[in-house]
Motif scaffolding. Sequence first.
Motif, PDB file in Angstrom:
ATOM      1  N   VAL A 151       0.868  -1.038   0.174  1.00  0.00           N
ATOM      2  CA  VAL A 151      -0.009  -0.040  -0.108  1.00  0.00           C
ATOM      3  C   VAL A 151       0.618   1.119  -0.273  1.00  0.00           C
ATOM      4  CG1 VAL A 151      -0.320  -0.250   2.686  1.00  0.00           C
ATOM      5  CG2 VAL A 151      -2.085   1.614   1.445  1.00  0.00           C
ATOM      6  N   SER A 152       1.224   2.403  -0.600  1.00  0.00           N
ATOM      7  CA  SER A 152       1.055   3.821  -0.832  1.00  0.00           C
ATOM      8  C   SER A 152       1.069   4.455   0.754  1.00  0.00           C
ATOM      9  CB  SER A 152       1.237   3.875  -2.024  1.00  0.00           C
ATOM     10  OG  SER A 152      -0.028   4.263  -2.260  1.00  0.00           O
ATOM     11  N   ILE A 153       1.779   5.287   0.985  1.00  0.00           N
ATOM     12  CA  ILE A 153       1.118   6.082   2.259  1.00  0.00           C
ATOM     13  C   ILE A 153       0.043   7.133   1.739  1.00  0.00           C
ATOM     14  CG2 ILE A 153       2.170   8.394   3.574  1.00  0.00           C
ATOM     15  CD1 ILE A 153       3.642   5.665   3.900  1.00  0.00           C
ATOM     16  N   ALA A 154       0.087   7.428   0.466  1.00  0.00           N
ATOM     17  CA  ALA A 154      -1.089   8.413  -0.037  1.00  0.00           C
ATOM     18  C   ALA A 154      -2.548   7.415   0.241  1.00  0.00           C
ATOM     19  CB  ALA A 154      -0.880   9.164  -1.862  1.00  0.00           C
ATOM     20  N   GLU A 155      -2.385   6.449  -0.189  1.00  0.00           N
ATOM     21  CA  GLU A 155      -3.481   4.717   0.165  1.00  0.00           C
ATOM     22  C   GLU A 155      -4.069   5.088   1.418  1.00  0.00           C
ATOM     23  OE1 GLU A 155      -5.214   0.580  -1.691  1.00  0.00           O
ATOM     24  OE2 GLU A 155      -3.185   1.436  -1.899  1.00  0.00           O
ATOM     25  N   LEU A 156      -2.686   4.614   2.374  1.00  0.00           N
ATOM     26  CA  LEU A 156      -2.968   4.537   3.366  1.00  0.00           C
ATOM     27  C   LEU A 156      -3.813   5.869   4.438  1.00  0.00           C
ATOM     28  CD1 LEU A 156      -2.339   2.682   6.094  1.00  0.00           C
ATOM     29  CD2 LEU A 156      -0.692   4.085   7.019  1.00  0.00           C
ATOM     30  N   LYS A 200      -7.552   5.426   3.211  1.00  0.00           N
ATOM     31  CA  LYS A 200      -7.963   5.061   3.252  1.00  0.00           C
ATOM     32  C   LYS A 200      -8.229   5.230   5.500  1.00  0.00           C
ATOM     33  CE  LYS A 200      -6.800   0.390   1.330  1.00  0.00           C
ATOM     34  NZ  LYS A 200      -6.436  -0.799   1.147  1.00  0.00           N
ATOM     35  N   LEU A 201      -7.886   5.784   5.662  1.00  0.00           N
ATOM     36  CA  LEU A 201      -7.743   6.177   7.517  1.00  0.00           C
ATOM     37  C   LEU A 201      -8.350   7.106   7.556  1.00  0.00           C
ATOM     38  CD1 LEU A 201      -4.362   4.514   8.922  1.00  0.00           C
ATOM     39  CD2 LEU A 201      -6.450   3.742   8.537  1.00  0.00           C
ATOM     40  N   ASN A 202      -9.135   8.092   6.382  1.00  0.00           N
ATOM     41  CA  ASN A 202      -9.419   9.346   6.126  1.00  0.00           C
ATOM     42  C   ASN A 202      -8.227  11.009   6.979  1.00  0.00           C
ATOM     43  OD1 ASN A 202     -11.975   8.492   4.989  1.00  0.00           O
ATOM     44  ND2 ASN A 202     -12.095   7.978   6.889  1.00  0.00           N
ATOM     45  N   PHE A 203      -6.895  10.798   6.600  1.00  0.00           N
ATOM     46  CA  PHE A 203      -6.050  11.548   6.722  1.00  0.00           C
ATOM     47  C   PHE A 203      -6.057  13.008   5.741  1.00  0.00           C
ATOM     48  CE2 PHE A 203      -3.085   8.758   9.454  1.00  0.00           C
ATOM     49  CZ  PHE A 203      -4.662   8.478  10.459  1.00  0.00           C
ATOM     50  N   ALA A 204      -5.688  13.301   6.115  1.00  0.00           N
ATOM     51  CA  ALA A 204      -5.240  15.000   5.198  1.00  0.00           C
ATOM     52  C   ALA A 204      -4.398  14.363   4.748  1.00  0.00           C
ATOM     53  CB  ALA A 204      -5.331  16.058   6.018  1.00  0.00           C
ATOM     54  N   LEU A 250      -1.840   7.853  15.449  1.00  0.00           N
ATOM     55  CA  LEU A 250      -1.164   6.274  16.111  1.00  0.00           C
ATOM     56  C   LEU A 250      -1.037   5.395  15.582  1.00  0.00           C
ATOM     57  CD1 LEU A 250       2.372   7.732  17.649  1.00  0.00           C
ATOM     58  CD2 LEU A 250       2.076   6.844  15.280  1.00  0.00           C
ATOM     59  N   GLN A 251      -2.489   4.814  16.880  1.00  0.00           N
ATOM     60  CA  GLN A 251      -3.608   4.463  17.022  1.00  0.00           C
ATOM     61  C   GLN A 251      -4.009   3.372  15.807  1.00  0.00           C
ATOM     62  OE1 GLN A 251      -2.983   2.097  19.780  1.00  0.00           O
ATOM     63  NE2 GLN A 251      -3.742   1.121  18.794  1.00  0.00           N
ATOM     64  N   ALA A 252      -4.431   4.771  14.713  1.00  0.00           N
ATOM     65  CA  ALA A 252      -5.363   3.773  13.907  1.00  0.00           C
ATOM     66  C   ALA A 252      -4.228   3.945  12.405  1.00  0.00           C
ATOM     67  CB  ALA A 252      -6.100   5.254  12.840  1.00  0.00           C
ATOM     68  N   VAL A 253      -3.565   3.820  12.309  1.00  0.00           N
ATOM     69  CA  VAL A 253      -2.332   2.828  11.352  1.00  0.00           C
ATOM     70  C   VAL A 253      -1.638   2.219  12.374  1.00  0.00           C
ATOM     71  CG1 VAL A 253      -0.197   3.596  10.443  1.00  0.00           C
ATOM     72  CG2 VAL A 253      -1.421   5.540  10.707  1.00  0.00           C
ATOM     73  N   ALA A 254      -1.932   2.034  13.904  1.00  0.00           N
ATOM     74  CA  ALA A 254      -1.031   1.005  14.387  1.00  0.00           C
ATOM     75  C   ALA A 254      -2.019  -0.405  14.167  1.00  0.00           C
ATOM     76  CB  ALA A 254      -0.835   1.051  15.652  1.00  0.00           C
ATOM     77  N   ASP A 255      -3.259   0.004  14.587  1.00  0.00           N
ATOM     78  CA  ASP A 255      -4.575  -0.879  14.144  1.00  0.00           C
ATOM     79  C   ASP A 255      -4.547  -1.353  12.646  1.00  0.00           C
ATOM     80  OD1 ASP A 255      -5.367  -0.573  17.312  1.00  0.00           O
ATOM     81  OD2 ASP A 255      -6.776   0.555  16.480  1.00  0.00           O
ATOM     82  N   TYR A 256      -4.568  -0.489  12.062  1.00  0.00           N
ATOM     83  CA  TYR A 256      -4.577  -0.983  10.930  1.00  0.00           C
ATOM     84  C   TYR A 256      -3.219  -1.630   9.996  1.00  0.00           C
ATOM     85  CZ  TYR A 256      -4.829  -0.373   5.449  1.00  0.00           C
ATOM     86  OH  TYR A 256      -4.681  -0.456   4.246  1.00  0.00           O
ATOM     87  N   PHE A 257      -2.011  -2.068  10.489  1.00  0.00           N
ATOM     88  CA  PHE A 257      -0.963  -2.969   9.916  1.00  0.00           C
ATOM     89  C   PHE A 257      -0.725  -4.127  11.070  1.00  0.00           C
ATOM     90  CE2 PHE A 257       1.124   0.960   7.978  1.00  0.00           C
ATOM     91  CZ  PHE A 257       0.438   0.596   7.079  1.00  0.00           C
TER      92      PHE A 257
END
Length: 77
Positions: A16-21, A24-28, A45-52
């Motif tokens: 997955v690319s950073i832009a795609e991530l 998916k996480l609704n980050f700017a 941080l928790q959202a990224v940790a949960d995703y991965f």
Amino acid sequence: MSIKSRIKDLASTHGVSIAELERKLNFANGSITKWDKQSPSSERLQAVADYFDVSVDYLLGREKIKDDIEAGKKLLV
């Protein structure tokens, strides 16, 4: 290794690319790129940790092992 570097490594491993991530996480757009200069919120941080499926401590560099499965393998060796 910085937070951003760890996330880039995880993203690459998961195809997955950073832009795609970010989408998916609704980050700017570009928000993760800024994490080298600005600290992210604990919620992000928790959202990224949960995703991965890793710990926040792994993203922060406080632990070297990505997950419990990898920890179990180290204990068996």
